[in-house]
Design a protein around this motif. Structure first.
Motif, short mmCIF file in Angstrom:
data_model
loop_
_atom_site.label_atom_id
_atom_site.label_comp_id
_atom_site.label_asym_id
_atom_site.label_seq_id
_atom_site.Cartn_x
_atom_site.Cartn_y
_atom_site.Cartn_z
N PRO A 19 -14.48 5.80 -2.43
CA PRO A 19 -14.85 6.27 -1.08
C PRO A 19 -15.72 5.25 -0.35
O PRO A 19 -16.68 4.70 -0.92
CB PRO A 19 -15.61 7.57 -1.36
CG PRO A 19 -15.07 8.05 -2.67
CD PRO A 19 -14.78 6.82 -3.47
N GLN A 20 -15.33 4.96 0.91
CA GLN A 20 -16.02 4.02 1.79
C GLN A 20 -15.99 2.59 1.25
O GLN A 20 -16.81 1.76 1.66
CB GLN A 20 -17.47 4.46 2.04
CG GLN A 20 -17.59 5.86 2.62
CD GLN A 20 -19.01 6.31 2.79
OE1 GLN A 20 -19.92 5.48 2.88
NE2 GLN A 20 -19.23 7.62 2.85
N GLU A 21 -15.05 2.29 0.36
CA GLU A 21 -14.90 0.94 -0.19
C GLU A 21 -13.54 0.38 0.19
O GLU A 21 -12.66 1.11 0.68
CB GLU A 21 -15.06 0.96 -1.71
CG GLU A 21 -16.43 1.40 -2.20
CD GLU A 21 -17.52 0.41 -1.86
OE1 GLU A 21 -17.19 -0.77 -1.67
OE2 GLU A 21 -18.70 0.80 -1.78
N CYS A 22 -13.36 -0.92 -0.04
CA CYS A 22 -12.12 -1.61 0.33
C CYS A 22 -11.56 -2.32 -0.89
O CYS A 22 -12.28 -3.03 -1.61
CB CYS A 22 -12.39 -2.61 1.45
SG CYS A 22 -10.93 -3.54 1.99
N HIS A 23 -10.27 -2.11 -1.15
CA HIS A 23 -9.56 -2.79 -2.23
C HIS A 23 -8.67 -3.86 -1.60
O HIS A 23 -7.77 -3.54 -0.81
CB HIS A 23 -8.73 -1.81 -3.04
CG HIS A 23 -8.07 -2.41 -4.24
ND1 HIS A 23 -8.59 -2.29 -5.50
CD2 HIS A 23 -6.94 -3.15 -4.37
CE1 HIS A 23 -7.82 -2.92 -6.36
NE2 HIS A 23 -6.80 -3.45 -5.70
N VAL A 24 -8.89 -5.10 -1.95
CA VAL A 24 -8.17 -6.23 -1.34
C VAL A 24 -7.18 -6.78 -2.36
O VAL A 24 -7.57 -7.13 -3.48
CB VAL A 24 -9.15 -7.33 -0.87
CG1 VAL A 24 -8.37 -8.51 -0.28
CG2 VAL A 24 -10.13 -6.77 0.14
N VAL A 25 -5.92 -6.85 -1.98
CA VAL A 25 -4.89 -7.53 -2.76
C VAL A 25 -4.74 -8.93 -2.19
O VAL A 25 -4.37 -9.10 -1.02
CB VAL A 25 -3.55 -6.75 -2.70
CG1 VAL A 25 -2.49 -7.48 -3.52
CG2 VAL A 25 -3.73 -5.34 -3.23
N GLU A 26 -5.04 -9.93 -2.98
CA GLU A 26 -5.05 -11.32 -2.50
C GLU A 26 -3.66 -11.74 -2.02
O GLU A 26 -2.64 -11.20 -2.48
CB GLU A 26 -5.52 -12.26 -3.61
CG GLU A 26 -6.94 -12.00 -4.09
CD GLU A 26 -7.96 -12.18 -2.98
OE1 GLU A 26 -7.71 -12.97 -2.07
OE2 GLU A 26 -9.01 -11.51 -3.03
N PRO A 27 -3.60 -12.68 -1.07
CA PRO A 27 -2.29 -13.13 -0.55
C PRO A 27 -1.39 -13.63 -1.69
O PRO A 27 -1.83 -14.36 -2.59
CB PRO A 27 -2.68 -14.28 0.40
CG PRO A 27 -4.07 -13.94 0.83
CD PRO A 27 -4.71 -13.30 -0.35
N GLY A 28 -0.13 -13.18 -1.65
CA GLY A 28 0.83 -13.56 -2.66
C GLY A 28 0.79 -12.75 -3.94
O GLY A 28 1.61 -12.98 -4.83
#
Length: 510
Positions: free
Chosen positions: A148-157
């Protein structure tokens, strides 16, 4: 970037009723759980579960009917809040939106997500999650795995690697997921190893599209929306006015501008909030939500304001406090083609205005209209809906594709349904009471009957039935009911019910 607000149908339902969000609650469609919140899941409630099973696991479950209009209406402030920081929002469905990742301007995806989270929390949306990826489907799955209120980033590629590790339960298709698990497919990577032709033929177009996405194809372009124009209109009075007639006359031009602005967009308003601000503050008594069975015209708005001022602020023409601003806020707008006149016209405008006046005096729930829904008895088929409100949560009728409702009586329907059933008596030869056995057959033909306690006995001229049904069969003892159509020698016809050995008169064929 995908912004996901979990369990949004439940959040919208609780917010509409002013209930706290920690209560276990679920939204049902056709008596099946469509969405549930964390409190309900802790008690064992799951999507796709039937209502009685859900309530058996969680007796304190808050039950709400599905309402897509309510979900979309509650999600509109979330879209507006995000658009204040980042124009070009793409609403995917209530509870989920997408936008271009605000990385360059805010110094990174995490910083941009933190700023959006702060804005949404300020609007009362505590559980909001963010996901960033090269493709929209991957960004949504990343948001579903964020805290909650966090961000999950999938790196480019890295989208293909991220998706291949996800379980097949990621797909929002219960039948397809069940079939894949029976075939031994446990992850999206196992699905991606199959040929595209086999996936399309076996699982359908939606799973085939996910197969292409996992394989690096099938990306969906972001279709952003243009922020809607502001349709709210208000007029200020300097000095403030304290007479209802003067105020109503002074808002006519504003009401024309309100209706004209909607008409320019091909819209009409069916639900409007009218606010009269007194000395800089909007009191609860001076703010009212009005509904219309068709749409509001400028004259309708002026009438509603006049009735509101008379009914809430004063009845002698003089309001209790001077009014310095009147505001018209459109709550529900629809395309004007939805409410176009039929071939034979519609309800007389004078009738609609008279009913709206009664609603203004007695309350919105005081004037109702009957509508038909599915059911076996005439009483079950009736539902009362407030005038001007669209019916929701009705049981489906057999003539509209619903269940057949076995045990219901055939047409024609009774003309008069009794508000409370009358205690009746039906006897056969020798004065024996007529009963219905377990096979649905009568113990003896009816010869005499008495439809009500104050009526005398009379011979049976004709009768039809029974139409038996066993209600609440999963409980013990169950309820066995059989309905009869009985005509007396005086020509009057009745709908009579045998209910576990007791006779009742439900309706009359006048």
């Amino acid at each position: 970037m995908a912004v996901w607000c979990p369990d949004w149908p439940v959040v919208a339902a609780l917010a509409e009723e002013g209930l706290p969000t920690h209560l276990p609650a679920a939204v049902f469609s056709a008596n099946v759980v469509q969405a549930c919140n964390g409190g309900a899941r802790t008690a064992g409630v799951r999507r796709g579960m039937r209502r009685r099973d859900a309530q058996s696991r969680c007796p304190g479950l808050q039950v709400h009917q599905a309402s897509p209009d309510r979900d979309a209406r509650a999600f509109e402030p979330v879209l507006a809040a995000v658009e204040e920081l980042r124009p070009g929002v793409a609403p995917l469905r209530p509870g989920l939106l997408a936008l271009r990742a605000p990385a360059r301007f805010h110094g990174g995806e995490e910083s941009g997500a933190a700023l959006l989270a702060e804005r949404l929390v300020g609007h009362g949306v505590w559980d909001c999650r963010f996901g960033v990826a090269d493709e929209l489907f991957t960004a949504e799955q990343a948001a579903r795995r964020a805290a909650p209120q966090e961000c999950h980033v999938v790196e480019p590629g890295e989208s293909r690697t991220f998706l291949r590790a996800l379980p097949v339960e990621t797909l929002d298709d219960l039948d397809a997921v069940s079939l894949m698990k029976r075939l031994g497919l446990r992850s999206l990577g196992d699905l991606a190893d199959l040929s595209a032709t086999d996936v399309r033929d076996r699982f359908g177009p939606h799973v085939a599209w996910v197969h292409r996405v996992v394989g690096g194809d099938g990306a969906v372009l972001l279709a952003t929306r243009t922020p809607p124009p502001e349709h709210t209109r208000h007029v200020d009075f300097e000095p403030p006015l304290d007479n209802a007639e003067t105020i109503s006359f002074s808002v006519r031009r504003t009401a024309d501008a309100f209706v004209g602005g909607l008409a320019g967009q091909g819209l009409v308003c069916t639900e409007v909030l009218v606010e009269a601000r007194c000395e800089g503050e909007v009191e609860p008594a001076s703010s009212r939500l009005w509904l219309h069975p068709r749409w509001f015209t400028a004259a309708d708005l002026v009438d509603r304001l006049h009735w509101q001022l008379q009914g809430a602020l004063g009845r002698s023409g003089e309001v209790r406090a001077p009014v310095d601003r009147v505001t018209f806020v459109p709550v529900t707008v629809v395309p004007d083609a939805v409410h176009a006149d039929g071939l034979w016209g519609g309800t007389d405008e004078r009738v609609e205005r008279g009913i709206a006046r009664v609603q203004g005096l007695l309350g919105h729930e005081a004037v109702v209209r009957p509508v038909l829904q599915g059911g076996r008895s005439p009483r079950d088929r009736q539902a009362l809906v407030p005038w001007g409100e669209r019916p929701t949560g009705l049981r489906p009728r057999a003539d509209q594709g619903g269940p057949p409702w076995p045990g219901s009586i055939p047409a024609p329907a009774p003309a008069r349904v009794l508000s409370s059933p009358w205690a009746a008596e039906v006897v056969g030869g020798g004065g024996r009471s007529v009963d219905v056995d377990e096979r649905g057959a009568v113990t003896c033909p009816p010869e005499r009957f008495r439809p009500g306690p104050g009526d005398g006995w009379q011979p049976v001229g004709a009768w039809a039935g029974p139409w038996p049904v066993e209600e609440l069969w999963w409980e013990r003892p169950s309820r066995r009911v059989a309905r009869f159509q009985v005509v007396g020698v005086d020509g009057r016809a009745w709908l009579m019910t045998w209910d576990s050995g007791v006779w009742w008169t439900e309706a009359a064929y006048d």
